[in-house]
Scaffold this motif. Structure first.
Motif, PDB file in Angstrom:
ATOM      1  N   LEU A  60       0.820  -1.207   0.000  1.00  0.00           N
ATOM      2  CA  LEU A  60       0.000   0.000   0.000  1.00  0.00           C
ATOM      3  C   LEU A  60       0.862   1.267   0.000  1.00  0.00           C
ATOM      4  CD1 LEU A  60      -3.000   0.892   0.158  1.00  0.00           C
ATOM      5  CD2 LEU A  60      -2.698   0.996   2.624  1.00  0.00           C
ATOM      6  N   ILE A  61       1.866   1.282   0.837  1.00  0.00           N
ATOM      7  CA  ILE A  61       2.753   2.450   0.937  1.00  0.00           C
ATOM      8  C   ILE A  61       3.485   2.666  -0.380  1.00  0.00           C
ATOM      9  CG2 ILE A  61       4.822   3.385   2.055  1.00  0.00           C
ATOM     10  CD1 ILE A  61       3.849   1.884   4.612  1.00  0.00           C
ATOM     11  N   LEU A  62       4.031   1.602  -0.947  1.00  0.00           N
ATOM     12  CA  LEU A  62       4.796   1.724  -2.184  1.00  0.00           C
ATOM     13  C   LEU A  62       3.917   2.111  -3.367  1.00  0.00           C
ATOM     14  CD1 LEU A  62       7.311  -1.219  -1.751  1.00  0.00           C
ATOM     15  CD2 LEU A  62       7.677   1.218  -1.308  1.00  0.00           C
ATOM     16  N   GLU A  63       2.677   1.658  -3.386  1.00  0.00           N
ATOM     17  CA  GLU A  63       1.757   2.059  -4.452  1.00  0.00           C
ATOM     18  C   GLU A  63       1.434   3.545  -4.359  1.00  0.00           C
ATOM     19  OE1 GLU A  63      -1.750  -0.391  -4.455  1.00  0.00           O
ATOM     20  OE2 GLU A  63      -0.613  -2.181  -5.026  1.00  0.00           O
ATOM     21  N   PHE A  64       1.345   4.038  -3.148  1.00  0.00           N
ATOM     22  CA  PHE A  64       1.056   5.461  -2.936  1.00  0.00           C
ATOM     23  C   PHE A  64       2.202   6.334  -3.458  1.00  0.00           C
ATOM     24  CE2 PHE A  64       1.663   9.166  -0.123  1.00  0.00           C
ATOM     25  CZ  PHE A  64       0.491   9.853  -0.374  1.00  0.00           C
ATOM     26  N   LEU A  65       3.432   5.880  -3.350  1.00  0.00           N
ATOM     27  CA  LEU A  65       4.602   6.693  -3.665  1.00  0.00           C
ATOM     28  C   LEU A  65       4.971   6.739  -5.143  1.00  0.00           C
ATOM     29  CD1 LEU A  65       6.811   5.791  -0.609  1.00  0.00           C
ATOM     30  CD2 LEU A  65       5.540   7.887  -0.997  1.00  0.00           C
ATOM     31  N   GLU A  66       4.824   5.644  -5.880  1.00  0.00           N
ATOM     32  CA  GLU A  66       5.189   5.574  -7.298  1.00  0.00           C
ATOM     33  C   GLU A  66       6.698   5.696  -7.534  1.00  0.00           C
ATOM     34  OE1 GLU A  66       3.138   8.514  -9.570  1.00  0.00           O
ATOM     35  OE2 GLU A  66       1.202   8.039  -8.716  1.00  0.00           O
ATOM     36  N   ASP A  67       7.202   4.894  -8.444  1.00  0.00           N
ATOM     37  CA  ASP A  67       8.593   4.939  -8.908  1.00  0.00           C
ATOM     38  C   ASP A  67       9.611   5.065  -7.761  1.00  0.00           C
ATOM     39  OD1 ASP A  67      10.522   4.781 -10.883  1.00  0.00           O
ATOM     40  OD2 ASP A  67      10.647   6.965 -11.094  1.00  0.00           O
ATOM     41  N   VAL A  68       9.664   4.032  -6.950  1.00  0.00           N
ATOM     42  CA  VAL A  68      10.495   4.035  -5.750  1.00  0.00           C
ATOM     43  C   VAL A  68      11.762   3.210  -5.993  1.00  0.00           C
ATOM     44  CG1 VAL A  68      10.533   3.383  -3.310  1.00  0.00           C
ATOM     45  CG2 VAL A  68       8.437   4.240  -4.323  1.00  0.00           C
ATOM     46  N   PRO A  69      12.949   3.767  -5.669  1.00  0.00           N
ATOM     47  CA  PRO A  69      14.180   2.977  -5.822  1.00  0.00           C
ATOM     48  C   PRO A  69      14.203   1.780  -4.867  1.00  0.00           C
ATOM     49  CG  PRO A  69      14.669   5.194  -4.998  1.00  0.00           C
ATOM     50  CD  PRO A  69      13.199   5.108  -5.201  1.00  0.00           C
ATOM     51  N   GLU A  70      14.980   0.795  -5.221  1.00  0.00           N
ATOM     52  CA  GLU A  70      15.049  -0.454  -4.449  1.00  0.00           C
ATOM     53  C   GLU A  70      15.458  -0.210  -2.995  1.00  0.00           C
ATOM     54  OE1 GLU A  70      14.129  -4.306  -4.160  1.00  0.00           O
ATOM     55  OE2 GLU A  70      13.969  -3.175  -6.019  1.00  0.00           O
ATOM     56  N   ILE A  71      16.384   0.697  -2.777  1.00  0.00           N
ATOM     57  CA  ILE A  71      16.847   0.967  -1.410  1.00  0.00           C
ATOM     58  C   ILE A  71      15.691   1.473  -0.539  1.00  0.00           C
ATOM     59  CG2 ILE A  71      17.639   3.328  -1.908  1.00  0.00           C
ATOM     60  CD1 ILE A  71      19.465   0.988   0.427  1.00  0.00           C
ATOM     61  N   PHE A  72      14.813   2.290  -1.114  1.00  0.00           N
ATOM     62  CA  PHE A  72      13.685   2.808  -0.334  1.00  0.00           C
ATOM     63  C   PHE A  72      12.638   1.725  -0.105  1.00  0.00           C
ATOM     64  CE2 PHE A  72      10.009   5.425   0.756  1.00  0.00           C
ATOM     65  CZ  PHE A  72      10.581   6.250   1.703  1.00  0.00           C
ATOM     66  N   LYS A  73      12.454   0.861  -1.084  1.00  0.00           N
ATOM     67  CA  LYS A  73      11.531  -0.266  -0.908  1.00  0.00           C
ATOM     68  C   LYS A  73      11.987  -1.118   0.277  1.00  0.00           C
ATOM     69  CE  LYS A  73      10.155  -0.729  -5.725  1.00  0.00           C
ATOM     70  NZ  LYS A  73      10.235  -1.533  -6.943  1.00  0.00           N
ATOM     71  N   ASN A  74      13.277  -1.424   0.304  1.00  0.00           N
ATOM     72  CA  ASN A  74      13.827  -2.225   1.408  1.00  0.00           C
ATOM     73  C   ASN A  74      13.679  -1.505   2.740  1.00  0.00           C
ATOM     74  OD1 ASN A  74      14.555  -4.171  -0.469  1.00  0.00           O
ATOM     75  ND2 ASN A  74      16.639  -3.399  -0.666  1.00  0.00           N
ATOM     76  N   PHE A  75      13.853  -0.200   2.723  1.00  0.00           N
ATOM     77  CA  PHE A  75      13.722   0.602   3.932  1.00  0.00           C
ATOM     78  C   PHE A  75      12.289   0.525   4.473  1.00  0.00           C
ATOM     79  CE2 PHE A  75      13.068   4.754   6.055  1.00  0.00           C
ATOM     80  CZ  PHE A  75      14.042   4.634   7.033  1.00  0.00           C
ATOM     81  N   VAL A  76      11.313   0.652   3.595  1.00  0.00           N
ATOM     82  CA  VAL A  76       9.905   0.569   3.998  1.00  0.00           C
ATOM     83  C   VAL A  76       9.596  -0.811   4.560  1.00  0.00           C
ATOM     84  CG1 VAL A  76       7.515   0.601   3.159  1.00  0.00           C
ATOM     85  CG2 VAL A  76       9.103   2.387   2.450  1.00  0.00           C
ATOM     86  N   VAL A  77      10.124  -1.851   3.925  1.00  0.00           N
ATOM     87  CA  VAL A  77       9.912  -3.218   4.407  1.00  0.00           C
ATOM     88  C   VAL A  77      10.440  -3.356   5.840  1.00  0.00           C
ATOM     89  CG1 VAL A  77      10.637  -5.635   4.109  1.00  0.00           C
ATOM     90  CG2 VAL A  77       9.865  -4.306   2.136  1.00  0.00           C
ATOM     91  N   ILE A  78      11.629  -2.843   6.087  1.00  0.00           N
ATOM     92  CA  ILE A  78      12.227  -2.932   7.422  1.00  0.00           C
ATOM     93  C   ILE A  78      11.378  -2.163   8.440  1.00  0.00           C
ATOM     94  CG2 ILE A  78      14.196  -2.169   8.825  1.00  0.00           C
ATOM     95  CD1 ILE A  78      15.956  -2.902   6.372  1.00  0.00           C
TER      96      ILE A  78
END
Length: 175
Positions: A60-78
């Motif tokens: 949900l968070i990543l869909e809200f943000l759009e075009d997110v680099p891999e490092i930020f995706k991993n950060f959100v997961v953590i």
């Protein structure tokens, strides 16, 4: 509160160290957007609901943000896995502070009774640079209740050069 600042700073510093200079402004914008979303009470309650699957929260968070680099995706997961989403606004502030410091900039809040002239601003800028070794980023607030003068906040310092502050110190000294 102190613990949240410490935790937030550690996450912000880790994210900062994992990115290179070209990515850092984009990461800051993603953090701000995430914090904005998380500042909504209903969204925050929904994302922190223990019955809501963590993987869905990340999605949900990543869909809200759009075009997110891999490092930020991993950060959100953590953040989601460690149940640290609550710290997101504080992490954002800490990251911005770390970024400014890396660029030798410092935020300075100036409360003044009247608008400052360009000459006064230049003198204040020179003073802050001499005291902190960093270039100031001014936020100026007009507060007529100061009567005259200004109050300057930077780093962990407060310089009260206002007439109302002087009157308060005189009153305190007379007691």
């Amino acid at each position: 509160m102190k613990r949240s600042l410490t935790v937030a700073y550690k996450y912000a510093k880790a994210l900062f160290l994992m990115t290179d200079e070209s990515e850092r402004d984009g990461i800051l914008e993603l953090l701000k957007a995430s914090s904005e979303m998380f500042s909504d009470k209903k969204a925050r309650e929904f994302l922190q609901d223990p019955t809501f699957p963590r993987s869905e929260a990340v999605k949900l968070i990543l869909e809200f943000l759009e075009d997110v680099p891999e490092i930020f995706k991993n950060f959100v997961v953590i953040l989601v896995e460690k149940k640290r989403l609550l710290y997101l606004p504080t992490i954002t502030n800490a990251y911005e502070q770390i970024l400014d410091e890396s660029r030798s900039k410092i935020k300075v809040l100036v409360e003044t009774a009247v608008a400052l002239s360009n000459e006064e601003l230049k003198l204040l800028e020179e003073f802050i640079e001499r005291e902190s070794g960093m270039r100031p980023l001014f936020q100026i607030q007009i507060k007529p209740e100061l009567i005259a003068g200004m109050v300057v906040h930077f780093q962990d310092r407060v310089l009260d050069l206002s007439a109302s502050g002087r009157l308060k110190r005189l009153e305190y000294g007379l007691k």
